[in-house]
Scaffold this active site. Structure first.
Site, short mmCIF file in Angstrom:
data_model
loop_
_atom_site.label_atom_id
_atom_site.label_comp_id
_atom_site.label_asym_id
_atom_site.label_seq_id
_atom_site.Cartn_x
_atom_site.Cartn_y
_atom_site.Cartn_z
N GLU A 1 9.70 15.24 15.51
CA GLU A 1 10.19 15.17 14.14
C GLU A 1 9.48 16.20 13.28
O GLU A 1 8.27 16.17 13.13
CB GLU A 1 9.94 13.76 13.58
CG GLU A 1 10.56 13.54 12.22
CD GLU A 1 10.35 12.13 11.71
OE1 GLU A 1 9.25 11.58 11.88
OE2 GLU A 1 11.29 11.57 11.12
N GLU B 1 9.86 0.81 10.39
CA GLU B 1 10.93 1.80 10.15
C GLU B 1 10.26 3.15 10.34
O GLU B 1 9.46 3.57 9.51
CB GLU B 1 11.46 1.60 8.73
CG GLU B 1 12.90 2.02 8.60
CD GLU B 1 13.00 3.43 8.09
OE1 GLU B 1 13.06 4.34 8.96
OE2 GLU B 1 13.03 3.63 6.88
N CYS C 1 13.75 10.28 6.95
CA CYS C 1 13.62 9.81 8.33
C CYS C 1 14.94 9.96 9.10
O CYS C 1 14.93 10.18 10.30
CB CYS C 1 13.14 8.37 8.36
SG CYS C 1 14.02 7.30 7.24
N LYS D 1 0.84 -1.20 0.00
CA LYS D 1 0.00 0.00 0.00
C LYS D 1 0.88 1.25 0.00
O LYS D 1 1.49 1.59 1.00
CB LYS D 1 -0.93 0.06 1.21
CG LYS D 1 -2.00 1.14 1.00
CD LYS D 1 -2.60 1.69 2.26
CE LYS D 1 -1.94 2.94 2.78
NZ LYS D 1 -1.96 4.11 1.88
P1 NAP Z 1 1.94 8.09 8.17
O1 NAP Z 1 0.63 8.65 8.54
O2 NAP Z 1 2.67 7.28 9.16
O3 NAP Z 1 1.73 7.27 6.82
C1 NAP Z 1 2.60 6.24 6.35
C2 NAP Z 1 1.76 5.18 5.64
O4 NAP Z 1 0.87 4.56 6.58
C3 NAP Z 1 0.87 5.75 4.54
O5 NAP Z 1 0.77 4.81 3.49
C4 NAP Z 1 -0.45 5.90 5.26
O6 NAP Z 1 -1.55 5.95 4.40
C5 NAP Z 1 -0.47 4.67 6.12
N1 NAP Z 1 -1.36 4.72 7.28
C6 NAP Z 1 -1.85 5.82 7.91
N2 NAP Z 1 -2.65 5.46 8.94
C7 NAP Z 1 -2.66 4.11 8.96
C8 NAP Z 1 -3.30 3.13 9.79
N3 NAP Z 1 -4.09 3.48 10.82
N4 NAP Z 1 -3.08 1.82 9.54
C9 NAP Z 1 -2.30 1.44 8.51
N5 NAP Z 1 -1.67 2.31 7.70
C10 NAP Z 1 -1.84 3.63 7.91
O7 NAP Z 1 2.87 9.23 7.68
P2 NAP Z 1 2.39 10.58 6.97
O8 NAP Z 1 1.04 11.02 7.42
O9 NAP Z 1 2.57 10.42 5.56
O10 NAP Z 1 3.44 11.56 7.60
C11 NAP Z 1 3.31 11.96 8.95
C12 NAP Z 1 4.65 12.01 9.61
O11 NAP Z 1 5.27 10.73 9.59
C13 NAP Z 1 5.67 12.89 8.91
O12 NAP Z 1 5.52 14.23 9.21
C14 NAP Z 1 6.95 12.31 9.40
O13 NAP Z 1 7.27 12.82 10.66
C15 NAP Z 1 6.66 10.86 9.53
N6 NAP Z 1 7.16 10.09 8.38
C16 NAP Z 1 8.25 9.31 8.56
C17 NAP Z 1 8.76 8.59 7.50
C18 NAP Z 1 9.96 7.72 7.63
O14 NAP Z 1 10.55 7.38 6.63
N7 NAP Z 1 10.33 7.31 8.81
C19 NAP Z 1 8.19 8.70 6.24
C20 NAP Z 1 7.04 9.49 6.09
C21 NAP Z 1 6.55 10.17 7.17
P3 NAP Z 1 -2.07 7.32 3.74
O15 NAP Z 1 -1.04 8.37 3.94
O16 NAP Z 1 -2.26 6.97 2.32
O17 NAP Z 1 -3.35 7.67 4.41
#
Ligand code: NAP
Ligand code: MG
Length: 411
Positions: free
Chosen positions: A313, A179, A213, A103
């Site tokens: 972060e 991760e 990250c 996904k």
């Molecule tokens: P996120 O909410 O953690 O999303 C990552 C993935 O998980 C997306 O595919 C998202 O889907 C999915 N997801 C969201 N809620 C979920 C749930 N309840 N169950 C299963 N999967 C779920 O990250 P984001 O909203 O894109 O970013 C938020 C913050 O996360 C950023 O500001 C950053 O701090 C952090 N982040 C960290 C990394 C890393 O590499 N460590 C990468 C990205 C973001 P959808 O987005 O399609 O709804």
């Protein structure tokens, strides 16, 4: 059920298909994510192909009859390196002989969809081995984490969602690797090659707009070199050309942030830093008036560990800086480790002994010495503490997708 050799052959062929389609994939990635075309073309997509080449090697080389594929694997990925994160997930799973349900993030699903099309059109993989599901996290991601017929879930994203995945996985106790986020320190000692440190610290935080990250988001520079280092990084910040990702001719070096949500979040952290008394040395400016979410590279001084934007972060091009006033390595380490995260760190020193002693004291899965953001498919990558569990890349990653079985024969 394919033999390791056949799997290997498929993965090599896949790597070549990615190279053949690299121009198309990099344009798609830039349009979707916003990052400059020079980065998707020269960094993201080449690394994707290399990752498939690397894992193609492992499938043929793992001849151990006690290792079995774990089964059906659910993989949930973020938007910051869309196709590269897909590659980090898909390549080892296929190499191990698993089937995949991937996904992608809703912000950036295009490159994973195109990759799947390319694979399907080529007839390389048996049908049903690789599946991509799009949709919001709560609707398409959460069901993967809780599904009783999925044997393993691999997730990259926020620590907050990582915790939800862990809870949801408890129903069938599927194996979970995570991760998650980071707040990585860059530590500059007075004996470092200061010009190299300035360059490295700047690219450590500004690469990919800080949406990385392992971004080196907290600078700790010794008081003897603090002014020189922060001024040097600020100079670089000023010189970075911010503009639309596809503007290669005009030389955009940094594109917009991925979404309005991310823009609001980053701008909010900059405001909270100012309110907490931090001083903005450069940047702090932003613009979303033309539909792009541009944030200029930003450096703050007068920051400390009590500030919200030093603890949480930011995931944007924002560096906080602190002076090291104590030569005791334990006290430097305890400041650097003063975070719930533990993904990465960089140490800048010409003294091999100082650098190694420091590396040993840092609680993080990756420590770079005199460099930052250096990756190789052969190097395991992952977090201590709330930055996750399990390792991606290297042979360690294959362990995520294999079960070990002991069969004892009474002869
Ligand atoms: P996120 O909410 O953690 O999303 C990552 C993935 O998980 C997306 O595919 C998202 O889907 C999915 N997801 C969201 N809620 C979920 C749930 N309840 N169950 C299963 N999967 C779920 O990250 P984001 O909203 O894109 O970013 C938020 C913050 O996360 C950023 O500001 C950053 O701090 C952090 N982040 C960290 C990394 C890393 O590499 N460590 C990468 C990205 C973001 P959808 O987005 O399609 O709804
Ligand atoms: Mg989200």
């Amino acid at each position: 059920k394919l033999s390791p050799f056949e799997r290997s052959k498929y993965l090599y062929a896949l790597a070549r298909m990615i190279q053949k389609n690299s121009r198309f994939l990099s344009v798609l990635e830039t349009i979707d994510n916003g990052k400059p075309i020079r980065e998707t073309r020269d960094i993201d997509i080449p690394l994707v192909a290399r990752h498939f080449y690397y894992h193609a090697g492992w499938s043929a080389k793992d001849t151990s009859s006690k290792n079995k594929p774990i089964g059906v694997v659910g993989q949930i990925i973020p938007w910051n390196f869309p196709l590269l994160m897909a590659a980090w997930k898909i390549a080892p799973a296929l190499a191990a002989g698993c089937t995949v349900i991937l996904k992608p993030a809703e912000q950036t699903p295009l490159s994973a969809l195109r990759l799947t099309e390319i694979i399907n059109d080529s007839g390389l993989l048996p049908k049903g081995v690789l599946n991509v599901i799009t949709g919001l996290g709560e609707e398409a991601g959460a069901p993967i984490a809780s599904h009783p017929d999925i044997d393993k879930v691999a997730f990259t994203g926020s620590t907050e969602v990582g915790k939800l995945i862990t809870k949801a996985s408890a129903g069938n106790l599927k194996k979970v690797t995570l991760e998650l986020g980071g707040k990585s320190p860059a530590i500059v000692f007075p004996d470092a090659d200061i010009d190299a440190a300035i360059q490295g610290v700047a690219s450590g935080i500004f690469f990919n707009h800080g949406q990385t990250c392992c971004a080196g988001s907290r600078l700790f520079a010794h008081e003897k070199v603090y002014d020189k280092v922060t001024e040097g990084v600020a100079e670089i910040a000023k010189s970075i050309k911010v503009g639309p990702g596809m503007n290669d001719k005009d030389g955009s070096q940094m594109g917009p942030l991925v979404s309005n949500e991310q823009y609001e979040k980053v701008v909010g952290y900059m405001e909270s830093g100012k309110q907490d008394g931090a001083e903005c040395l450069v940047g702090g400016t932003h613009d979303n008036s033309n539909g792009g979410h541009f944030v200029h590279p930003t450096v703050f001084s007068k920051t400390n560990a009590d500030m919200k934007f030093v603890q949480e972060e930011i995931f944007g091009p924002v560096l906080t800086t602190q002076k090291i006033t104590d030569d005791d390595l334990n006290s430097i380490a305890s400041e650097a480790n003063n975070t719930e995260f533990g993904l990465a760190a960089s140490v800048w020193s010409k003294d091999i002994s100082t650098a190694h002693k420091m590396a040993a004291k840092i609680k993080a899965g990756t420590v770079w010495i005199n460099c930052h953001n250096v990756f190789d498919s052969a190097l395991p990558f992952g977090g201590y503490k709330q930055s996750g569990n399990g390792r991606e890349m290297g042979f360690e990653c294959m362990d995520n997708y294999l079960e070990t079985k002991a069969v004892t024969v009474n002869l």
